[in-house]
Design a protein around this motif. Structure first.
Motif, PDB file in Angstrom:
ATOM      1  N   ALA A  20      29.554  45.705 -39.961  1.00  0.00           N
ATOM      2  CA  ALA A  20      29.500  46.944 -40.744  1.00  0.00           C
ATOM      3  C   ALA A  20      28.444  47.836 -40.101  1.00  0.00           C
ATOM      4  CB  ALA A  20      29.144  46.670 -42.204  1.00  0.00           C
ATOM      5  N   GLY A  21      28.833  49.063 -39.845  1.00  0.00           N
ATOM      6  CA  GLY A  21      27.936  49.997 -39.180  1.00  0.00           C
ATOM      7  C   GLY A  21      26.924  50.623 -40.113  1.00  0.00           C
ATOM      8  N   GLY A  22      25.927  51.237 -39.508  1.00  0.00           N
ATOM      9  CA  GLY A  22      24.908  51.939 -40.273  1.00  0.00           C
ATOM     10  C   GLY A  22      23.667  52.154 -39.438  1.00  0.00           C
ATOM     11  N   VAL A  23      22.772  52.956 -39.970  1.00  0.00           N
ATOM     12  CA  VAL A  23      21.505  53.255 -39.303  1.00  0.00           C
ATOM     13  C   VAL A  23      20.475  52.219 -39.747  1.00  0.00           C
ATOM     14  CG1 VAL A  23      19.649  54.959 -39.081  1.00  0.00           C
ATOM     15  CG2 VAL A  23      22.044  55.704 -39.126  1.00  0.00           C
ATOM     16  N   VAL A  24      19.697  51.727 -38.772  1.00  0.00           N
ATOM     17  CA  VAL A  24      18.654  50.738 -39.059  1.00  0.00           C
ATOM     18  C   VAL A  24      17.329  51.279 -38.533  1.00  0.00           C
ATOM     19  CG1 VAL A  24      17.876  48.369 -38.673  1.00  0.00           C
ATOM     20  CG2 VAL A  24      20.322  48.841 -38.920  1.00  0.00           C
ATOM     21  N   ARG A  25      16.297  51.177 -39.374  1.00  0.00           N
ATOM     22  CA  ARG A  25      14.972  51.689 -39.041  1.00  0.00           C
ATOM     23  C   ARG A  25      13.913  50.635 -39.375  1.00  0.00           C
ATOM     24  NH1 ARG A  25      17.598  55.590 -42.120  1.00  0.00           N
ATOM     25  NH2 ARG A  25      18.084  57.498 -40.983  1.00  0.00           N
ATOM     26  N   PRO A  26      12.753  50.728 -38.729  1.00  0.00           N
ATOM     27  CA  PRO A  26      11.645  49.867 -39.137  1.00  0.00           C
ATOM     28  C   PRO A  26      11.354  50.073 -40.630  1.00  0.00           C
ATOM     29  CG  PRO A  26      11.131  50.962 -37.082  1.00  0.00           C
ATOM     30  CD  PRO A  26      12.393  51.592 -37.593  1.00  0.00           C
ATOM     31  N   GLY A  27      11.051  48.972 -41.315  1.00  0.00           N
ATOM     32  CA  GLY A  27      10.795  49.026 -42.751  1.00  0.00           C
ATOM     33  C   GLY A  27      12.011  48.717 -43.592  1.00  0.00           C
ATOM     34  N   ASP A  28      13.205  48.764 -42.987  1.00  0.00           N
ATOM     35  CA  ASP A  28      14.412  48.407 -43.735  1.00  0.00           C
ATOM     36  C   ASP A  28      14.375  46.930 -44.105  1.00  0.00           C
ATOM     37  OD1 ASP A  28      15.482  50.943 -43.600  1.00  0.00           O
ATOM     38  OD2 ASP A  28      16.950  50.475 -42.032  1.00  0.00           O
ATOM     39  N   GLY A  29      14.930  46.614 -45.244  1.00  0.00           N
ATOM     40  CA  GLY A  29      15.017  45.228 -45.685  1.00  0.00           C
ATOM     41  C   GLY A  29      16.086  44.472 -44.908  1.00  0.00           C
ATOM     42  N   VAL A  30      15.944  43.148 -44.901  1.00  0.00           N
ATOM     43  CA  VAL A  30      16.929  42.245 -44.300  1.00  0.00           C
ATOM     44  C   VAL A  30      17.323  41.245 -45.376  1.00  0.00           C
ATOM     45  CG1 VAL A  30      17.406  40.532 -42.513  1.00  0.00           C
ATOM     46  CG2 VAL A  30      15.877  42.447 -42.009  1.00  0.00           C
ATOM     47  N   ARG A  31      18.618  41.149 -45.617  1.00  0.00           N
ATOM     48  CA  ARG A  31      19.132  40.178 -46.585  1.00  0.00           C
ATOM     49  C   ARG A  31      20.080  39.231 -45.869  1.00  0.00           C
ATOM     50  NH1 ARG A  31      23.646  39.939 -49.695  1.00  0.00           N
ATOM     51  NH2 ARG A  31      24.224  42.089 -49.235  1.00  0.00           N
ATOM     52  N   VAL A  32      19.888  37.935 -46.063  1.00  0.00           N
ATOM     53  CA  VAL A  32      20.718  36.912 -45.428  1.00  0.00           C
ATOM     54  C   VAL A  32      21.811  36.482 -46.389  1.00  0.00           C
ATOM     55  CG1 VAL A  32      20.757  34.570 -44.481  1.00  0.00           C
ATOM     56  CG2 VAL A  32      18.795  36.067 -44.035  1.00  0.00           C
ATOM     57  N   GLU A  33      23.044  36.422 -45.886  1.00  0.00           N
ATOM     58  CA  GLU A  33      24.175  35.906 -46.650  1.00  0.00           C
ATOM     59  C   GLU A  33      24.767  34.751 -45.848  1.00  0.00           C
ATOM     60  OE1 GLU A  33      28.588  37.391 -48.152  1.00  0.00           O
ATOM     61  OE2 GLU A  33      27.103  38.895 -47.587  1.00  0.00           O
ATOM     62  N   LEU A  34      24.719  33.562 -46.430  1.00  0.00           N
ATOM     63  CA  LEU A  34      25.228  32.386 -45.735  1.00  0.00           C
ATOM     64  C   LEU A  34      26.748  32.306 -45.841  1.00  0.00           C
ATOM     65  CD1 LEU A  34      22.572  29.735 -46.825  1.00  0.00           C
ATOM     66  CD2 LEU A  34      22.678  31.047 -44.697  1.00  0.00           C
ATOM     67  N   PRO A  35      27.400  31.776 -44.800  1.00  0.00           N
ATOM     68  CA  PRO A  35      28.858  31.624 -44.856  1.00  0.00           C
ATOM     69  C   PRO A  35      29.238  30.523 -45.838  1.00  0.00           C
ATOM     70  CG  PRO A  35      28.002  30.636 -42.848  1.00  0.00           C
ATOM     71  CD  PRO A  35      26.836  31.299 -43.541  1.00  0.00           C
ATOM     72  N   GLU A  36      30.466  30.562 -46.297  1.00  0.00           N
ATOM     73  CA  GLU A  36      30.967  29.522 -47.191  1.00  0.00           C
ATOM     74  C   GLU A  36      31.403  28.327 -46.358  1.00  0.00           C
ATOM     75  OE1 GLU A  36      33.905  30.883 -49.956  1.00  0.00           O
ATOM     76  OE2 GLU A  36      32.755  32.695 -50.437  1.00  0.00           O
ATOM     77  N   GLY A  37      31.466  27.178 -47.011  1.00  0.00           N
ATOM     78  CA  GLY A  37      31.943  25.976 -46.339  1.00  0.00           C
ATOM     79  C   GLY A  37      30.831  25.242 -45.620  1.00  0.00           C
ATOM     80  N   VAL A  38      31.234  24.439 -44.653  1.00  0.00           N
ATOM     81  CA  VAL A  38      30.286  23.647 -43.886  1.00  0.00           C
ATOM     82  C   VAL A  38      29.476  24.566 -42.978  1.00  0.00           C
ATOM     83  CG1 VAL A  38      30.050  21.789 -42.179  1.00  0.00           C
ATOM     84  CG2 VAL A  38      31.822  21.644 -43.940  1.00  0.00           C
ATOM     85  N   LEU A  39      28.158  24.442 -43.049  1.00  0.00           N
ATOM     86  CA  LEU A  39      27.285  25.284 -42.231  1.00  0.00           C
ATOM     87  C   LEU A  39      27.118  24.643 -40.860  1.00  0.00           C
ATOM     88  CD1 LEU A  39      24.555  26.257 -44.845  1.00  0.00           C
ATOM     89  CD2 LEU A  39      26.688  27.426 -44.278  1.00  0.00           C
ATOM     90  N   GLU A  40      27.448  25.429 -39.807  1.00  0.00           N
ATOM     91  CA  GLU A  40      27.345  24.926 -38.448  1.00  0.00           C
ATOM     92  C   GLU A  40      26.092  25.466 -37.790  1.00  0.00           C
ATOM     93  OE1 GLU A  40      30.694  24.795 -35.992  1.00  0.00           O
ATOM     94  OE2 GLU A  40      32.106  24.694 -37.672  1.00  0.00           O
ATOM     95  N   PRO A  41      25.277  24.575 -37.201  1.00  0.00           N
ATOM     96  CA  PRO A  41      24.064  25.051 -36.537  1.00  0.00           C
ATOM     97  C   PRO A  41      24.388  25.965 -35.373  1.00  0.00           C
ATOM     98  CG  PRO A  41      24.394  22.697 -36.139  1.00  0.00           C
ATOM     99  CD  PRO A  41      25.475  23.150 -37.073  1.00  0.00           C
ATOM    100  N   LEU A  42      23.425  26.819 -35.044  1.00  0.00           N
ATOM    101  CA  LEU A  42      23.611  27.747 -33.927  1.00  0.00           C
ATOM    102  C   LEU A  42      23.590  26.998 -32.604  1.00  0.00           C
ATOM    103  CD1 LEU A  42      21.192  30.596 -35.057  1.00  0.00           C
ATOM    104  CD2 LEU A  42      23.687  30.574 -35.201  1.00  0.00           C
ATOM    105  N   SER A  43      24.382  27.507 -31.680  1.00  0.00           N
ATOM    106  CA  SER A  43      24.358  27.025 -30.297  1.00  0.00           C
ATOM    107  C   SER A  43      24.308  28.263 -29.406  1.00  0.00           C
ATOM    108  CB  SER A  43      25.580  26.159 -30.003  1.00  0.00           C
ATOM    109  OG  SER A  43      26.765  26.899 -30.188  1.00  0.00           O
ATOM    110  N   PRO A  44      23.954  28.101 -28.142  1.00  0.00           N
ATOM    111  CA  PRO A  44      23.834  29.272 -27.259  1.00  0.00           C
ATOM    112  C   PRO A  44      25.170  29.993 -27.072  1.00  0.00           C
ATOM    113  CG  PRO A  44      22.804  27.352 -26.274  1.00  0.00           C
ATOM    114  CD  PRO A  44      23.548  26.868 -27.470  1.00  0.00           C
ATOM    115  N   VAL A  45      25.095  31.328 -27.025  1.00  0.00           N
ATOM    116  CA  VAL A  45      26.275  32.148 -26.715  1.00  0.00           C
ATOM    117  C   VAL A  45      25.960  33.033 -25.516  1.00  0.00           C
ATOM    118  CG1 VAL A  45      27.265  32.169 -29.019  1.00  0.00           C
ATOM    119  CG2 VAL A  45      25.666  33.977 -28.363  1.00  0.00           C
TER     120      VAL A  45
END
Length: 186
Positions: free
Chosen positions: A161-186
């Motif tokens: 989703a697009g939008g403007v991001v600036r210092p001071g903006d909040g960050v909200r984390v939304e976890l995916p549903e189902g089994v959570l897969e750890p990150l690997s290199p991309v």
């Protein structure tokens, strides 16, 4: 997940560069474009833009449209004698109060009012980091106690989703549903 000793998870800096350079200058704001990346950044696009990946297969999807690093890494590096500022490791968004490395694949990072990035994986720190500061690579790429590779160079993602991001903006984390897969290199 998300609050680690701060009152709020937030964006502390944003960076972009039209050219393929290691560090990116800090700017007042960036515009995220859905399915594309950061407007005016050399790594934006629907297919891979990182030079080494383009050389291997230019038709690969771009899973690295946005690079995010946690400012806590800079604090850790400072304690070992390395001074690193936002944008200097090539990231587009520097956050504080978000455990980026602990996120699962597919987590959504809502930045500011409108923008959203889906985390695709870990950044794999490369030898260019030593070109920025000799010896820095071993600080962001090492071995965990169990012998596995420990990558601290941030995470990569795609804009959902697009939008403007600036210092001071909040960050909200939304976890995916189902089994959570750890990150690997991309």
């Amino acid at each position: 997940m998300g609050n680690e000793g701060t009152d709020r998870s937030e964006v502390v800096a944003v960076s972009r560069d039209r050219d393929h350079r290691f560090s990116k200058p800090v700017v007042d704001e960036v515009t995220l474009v859905e399915g594309w990346g950061i407007e005016g950044d050399a790594h934006a696009g629907t297919t891979v833009q990182h030079r080494s990946r383009v050389a291997r297969d230019p038709s690969q999807p771009n899973l690295r449209q946005v690079h995010l690093i946690h400012a806590e890494l800079f604090d850790e590096l400072d304690a070992t004698g390395y001074t690193v500022e936002p944008g200097q490791l090539g990231e587009n968004v520097t956050t504080r109060g978000v455990d980026l490395l602990g996120l699962p694949t597919g987590a959504l990072l809502h930045l500011g009012d409108d923008a959203c990035v889906r985390v695709t994986g870990l950044r794999n720190p490369c030898q260019q980091i030593n070109g920025f500061e000799p010896g820095l690579l071993r600080q962001v790429l090492g071995r965990a106690e169990d012998g596995t590779v420990s990558r601290k160079g941030g995470v990569m993602g795609v804009v959902v989703a697009g939008g403007v991001v600036r210092p001071g903006d909040g960050v909200r984390v939304e976890l995916p549903e189902g089994v959570l897969e750890p990150l690997s290199p991309v």
